[in-house]
Enzyme design. Structure first.
Site, PDB file in Angstrom:
ATOM      1  N   CYS A 390       0.856  -1.188   0.000  1.00 31.99           N
ATOM      2  CA  CYS A 390       0.000   0.000   0.000  1.00 31.99           C
ATOM      3  C   CYS A 390       0.891   1.236   0.000  1.00 31.99           C
ATOM      4  O   CYS A 390       2.115   1.125  -0.060  1.00 31.99           O
ATOM      5  CB  CYS A 390      -0.960   0.013   1.192  1.00 31.99           C
ATOM      6  SG  CYS A 390      -0.169   0.210   2.803  1.00 31.99           S
ATOM      7  N   HIS A 553      -4.263   6.984   8.264  1.00 34.67           N
ATOM      8  CA  HIS A 553      -2.885   7.179   8.722  1.00 34.67           C
ATOM      9  C   HIS A 553      -2.212   8.150   7.779  1.00 34.67           C
ATOM     10  O   HIS A 553      -2.747   8.481   6.715  1.00 34.67           O
ATOM     11  CB  HIS A 553      -2.123   5.850   8.762  1.00 34.67           C
ATOM     12  CG  HIS A 553      -2.182   5.083   7.479  1.00 34.67           C
ATOM     13  ND1 HIS A 553      -3.271   4.296   7.138  1.00 34.67           N
ATOM     14  CD2 HIS A 553      -1.317   4.987   6.444  1.00 34.67           C
ATOM     15  CE1 HIS A 553      -3.045   3.738   5.965  1.00 34.67           C
ATOM     16  NE2 HIS A 553      -1.879   4.152   5.513  1.00 34.67           N
TER      17      HIS A 553
END
Length: 637
Positions: A390, A553
Site C-alpha cells: 500500500c 494514517h
C-alpha cells in the site's frame, strides 16, 4: 551455441534495453512539468525571447543548472531507494552539478539512482541491528554521511568524465566537417544535443565556422546544423499522435515551446524516455542537412533561439525554400522513424492491458462462483511469496497481508505473505497485490512481477486467484484458531483503553479522521502536522479497507512526525461514509516500526472468521474491554 540459446540471449538483451528505457522514463516523465515551466520562462524572457525581461530571465540559468538536475536525481534515487534514496540521490547530484560548467542531466541520471542504491544497501545491512530509539539518529546520519561521500566522488570523478565526453564530441564534429561528409555530422550533433551539450557544440564549433563562411559567402549552412528544429518536431509529433497517457498530453505544449519558442531542450527528455529515438533524430538531422546541401541553403547569422521564426529572420533573400525544405524533411523523417519506435513500445503496453483485461474477466467469473480458467496469462506458474503493498506500508497492506496469510494457512499452503510500502517492493517480487489505484505505481517499482489489483483490502479475490494455480492439499485444517492461548497481562502501550471511544455520533469522514488524529496527538504519539498528513492520505486514496473498517494514517513522508507507535479506535454505530462505503470503526494509526502490526493482525484475523457476529458486535458493543482484548491479546502458534 545453438539457435535456441541465441534466441534466448536476444530476448534477454531486448528486455534489458526495454527495462533501461522504462527506468529512464521513470526519472524523466514525473518532471516534464518542470521542463515545460523552464521552457516557457526561457522562451519568453531571455534577451532574444518574445517578452525580453532581464529580471525574470534570472530564473533561467538556476532552473536548468540546479532545479532540473536535482529533480531528476531525486526521482531516480527514490525509484531505487525510496524517499531516503531520493534525498541521498539529490545530495550526490549536487556534487556533479558543481563539478561541471554545463547542465548535468545525464550526470543526475547516474548519481540519483546510485545514491538510492547505496542507501538501500546500507539499510539492508543494518536491518534489525539498530537499537530501539536510535532509528531516526541512524537514518539521518547515514543519509548525510553517504550523501556527502557520493557528492565528493561526483565532484572529482564523474564531472570530468562528462566534460571529457563534451570534448570528444567536438573533435568528432570537426573531423567529419573537414572530411566533407557534412550530413554525417548529425551522428555527433543529435546525441550531443540530447546530452544537453547543444550550446557547447553550436556556440563552440559551428557558429565560429559559420561566421567565417558567412563573411566570405554571405550565408552559411553551419548555422543550420544545430538550430534546425525539424528533428525534435518530428519526435514530439510522433508522441502526440501515437503515445498514451501523460506524455501524449504534454506533447502539444512542448511542440509550441520547441518549434515556435525555439527552446530545443524541451524535447530532450522525450528522447531520453526511449533511447531508441536517438536513431530518429539522427536520421532526421542527416536528412535535413542533406536537403540543405542540395538547395544550397544557409543563414546569414546564428539563429537564437532556434525557433522557426528565428530561422526565417536569418534567411537571405531568395533562400526561404531551401531552408524550409530542410526543416520539413528533417521533421518528416524524424516523425516516421519515431512513429515506428513509439508504436512498437505502445504495443507492449497494449499487450499488458490485454492481460489485465483477462485477469478482470477471471475475477468476474469468481464472483459468479465459476471456476477460474485464466489468471494474468500464467496458469500454473509457481510462487512461494506474495507481497501485499500500500502507499505507506503501515495499515491497509498489513491487514490485507494478514487476511491472505490466514487463508493460505487455513488451506494448508506454505506461502509467505508480507506487507510493505509501494516504494519498498523488492525488485525480485513474484506476485504483488495492491489497490487498483496503486497498481501503476507498483508496476513501475517491480515491472517483472505479476500484479493483482483489488478494490478492497479485506474482501478481495486475491486468495481465489492465487489458490487456483496451487495443487489441492488433502486433510488440512479448515479453521484457524483465533482464540488466545496466552493472554498478555501487561497493558498495551500501543492501544490504550482511554483511546477507544464508543458510541460516537455519525459525521463526515474528514471530521472522523481529525478526531482520530487529535487522539494520537493528545496521546503524544505524533506531532500536530501528522493530522494534516492523514487528511492528505485520504485525499490520495481512501483508507476504507472493507467490512466496515477504515484505518486512516499519514502518507509515507509523514513518518518524521511520529514520536512513537500508537493506535486509537473510534466506533460510529451508525457509520461514517467513506465514499460509497460505511465505516463503523475508524482506527487511527501511527507506526514507527512494525510494533503495531500485531494489533492489525489480530483485527484482520478476528473479522476474517466465519462468525459474522464478530463484525456486528464490533460496531455496536458498549464494552471497551471487549474491543481491547480482541485487538491486543496475542496468541501462540
Amino acid at each position: 551455441m545453438d539457435d535456441t540459446s541465441n534466441i534466448k540471449n536476444k530476448g534477454k538483451t531486448k528486455e534489458r534495453v526495454q527495462g533501461f528505457g522504462r527506468f529512464l522514463s521513470g526519472m524523466i516523465l514525473p518532471n516534464i512539468g518542470a521542463f515545460i515551466a523552464w521552457g516557457l520562462i526561457t522562451a519568453l524572457f531571455i534577451p532574444t525571447g518574445w517578452l525580453p525581461n532581464a529580471h525574470f530571465a534570472k530564473l533561467v540559468s538556476p532552473m536548468i543548472t540546479y532545479l532540473l538536475p536535482l529533480l531528476i536525481g531525486y526521482t531516480g534515487g527514490k525509484m531505487v531507494g525510496g524517499v531516503r534514496g531520493g534525498v541521498v540521490g539529490s545530495i550526490a547530484t549536487m556534487g556533479i552539478i558543481v563539478g561541471a560548467d554545463i547542465p548535468m542531466f545525464m550526470g543526475a541520471m547516474i548519481m540519483g539512482p546510485l545514491g538510492g542504491y547505496v542507501i538501500k544497501k546500507f539499510d539492508k545491512l543494518v536491518e534489525g541491528k539498530v537499537p530501539a530509539g536510535f532509528e531516526m539518529l541512524i537514518n539521518n546520519f547515514s543519509s548525510g554521511i553517504l550523501g556527502a561521500m557520493l557528492a565528493l566522488v561526483a565532484f572529482i570523478g564523474i564531472g570530468p568524465v562528462v566534460l571529457g565526453l563534451n570534448g570528444l564530441l567536438k573533435d568528432g564534429v570537426e573531423v567529419i566537417v573537414k572530411a566533407g561528409l557534412l550530413p554525417l555530422v548529425a551522428i555527433f550533433i543529435e546525441p550531443a544535443k540530447i546530452l544537453f551539450l547543444n550550446n557547447a557544440i553550436g556556440n563552440g564549433i559551428l557558429v565560429p565556422i559559420g561566421a567565417q563562411e558567412a563573411k566570405a559567402l554571405g550565408k552559411s549552412v553551419f548555422f543550420l546544423l544545430e538550430s534546425n528544429p525539424g528533428p525534435g518536431l518530428g519526435v514530439l509529433l510522433a508522441y502526440w499522435v501515437f503515445a498514451k497517457g501523460a506524455v501524449k498530453e504534454s506533447a502539444p505544449g512542448a511542440i509550441i515551446i520547441h518549434f515556435i519558442g525555439g527552446i530545443h531542450e524541451i524535447y530532450f527528455p522525450y528522447v531520453l524516455m526511449n533511447p531508441l529515438l536517438i536513431i530518429a533524430v539522427i536520421c532526421g538531422g542527416a536528412s535535413g542537412i542533406f536537403t540543405f546541401q542540395i538547395f544550397g541553403a544557409g543563414l546569414t547569422a546564428a539563429a537564437s533561439p532556434g525557433s522557426i521564426l528565428a530561422l526565417m529572420a536569418m534567411i537571405p533573400r531568395g533562400g526561404y525554400f531551401g531552408v524550409l525544405a530542410g526543416v520539413l524533411v528533417a521533421a518528416v523523417v524524424s516523425f516516421l522513424v519515431s512513429s515506428v519506435i513509439i508504436k512498437s513500445t505502445n504495443k507492449k503496453t497494449e499487450d499488458n492491458e490485454f492481460e489485465e483485461a483477462k485477469l478482470k474477466s477471471s475475477e468476474l467469473k469468481l464472483k459468479k462462483k465459476d471456476e477460474i480458467s485464466e489468471t494474468n496469462g500464467v496458469i500454473g506458474k509457481t510462487f512461494n511469496k506474495v507481497i501485499f503493498a500500500c502507499d505507506a506500508g503501515m495499515g491497509s497492506s498489513a491487514m490485507g497481508a494478514t487476511t491472505l496469510r490466514t487463508k493460505f494457512k487455513r488451506a494448508g499452503y506454505n506461502i509467505e505473505v508480507v506487507n510493505c510500502a509501494i516504494e519498498a517492493i523488492p525488485k525480485d517480487a513474484q506476485i504483488v497485490v495492491t489497490h487498483e489505484t496503486l497498481t501503476a505505481r507498483a508496476k513501475s517499482v517491480a515491472p517483472n512481477a505479476e500484479h493483482i489489483s483489488v478494490k478492497d483490502f479485506l474482501n478481495n479475490p486475491a486468495f481465489e486467484i492465487l489458490s487456483a494455480r496451487l495443487k489441492p492439499i488433502a486433510n488440512t485444517n479448515t479453521k484457524v484458531n483465533i482464540e488466545p492461548k496466552n493472554v498478555v497481562k501487561n497493558e498495551s502501550k500501543i492501544l490504550e483503553k482511554k483511546n477507544i471511544k464508543l458510541g460516537l455520533e455519525s459525521t463526515d469522514k474528514y471530521t472522523a479522521i481529525k478526531m482520530a488524529g487529535k487522539l494520537l496527538y493528545d496521546g503524544g504519539y505524533v506531532e500536530e502536522e501528522y493530522m494534516d498528513a492523514m487528511i492528505q492520505r485520504e485525499n490520495d486514496l481512501s483508507t476504507y479497507i472493507g467490512k466496515g473498517i477504515a484505518i486512516p494514517h499519514g502518507v509515507g513522508e509523514a513518518k518524521k512526525n511520529i514520536n512513537k507507535t500508537g493506535m486509537v479506535v473510534l466506533q460510529f454505530p451508525n457509520g461514517v461514509r467513506f465514499d460509497e462505503e460505511l465505516a463503523y470503526l475508524v482506527i487511527g494509526i501511527a507506526g514507527v516500526g512494525d510494533e503495531h502490526l500485531q494489533i492489525l493482525s489480530n483485527i484482520a484475523i478476528a473479522i476474517e472468521g466465519e462468525d459474522e457476529s464478530i463484525t456486528d458486535k464490533l460496531k455496536s458493543t458498549e464494552n471497551i474491554q471487549y474491543i481491547y482484548d480482541l485487538f491486543t491479546i496475542k496468541s501462540e502458534d
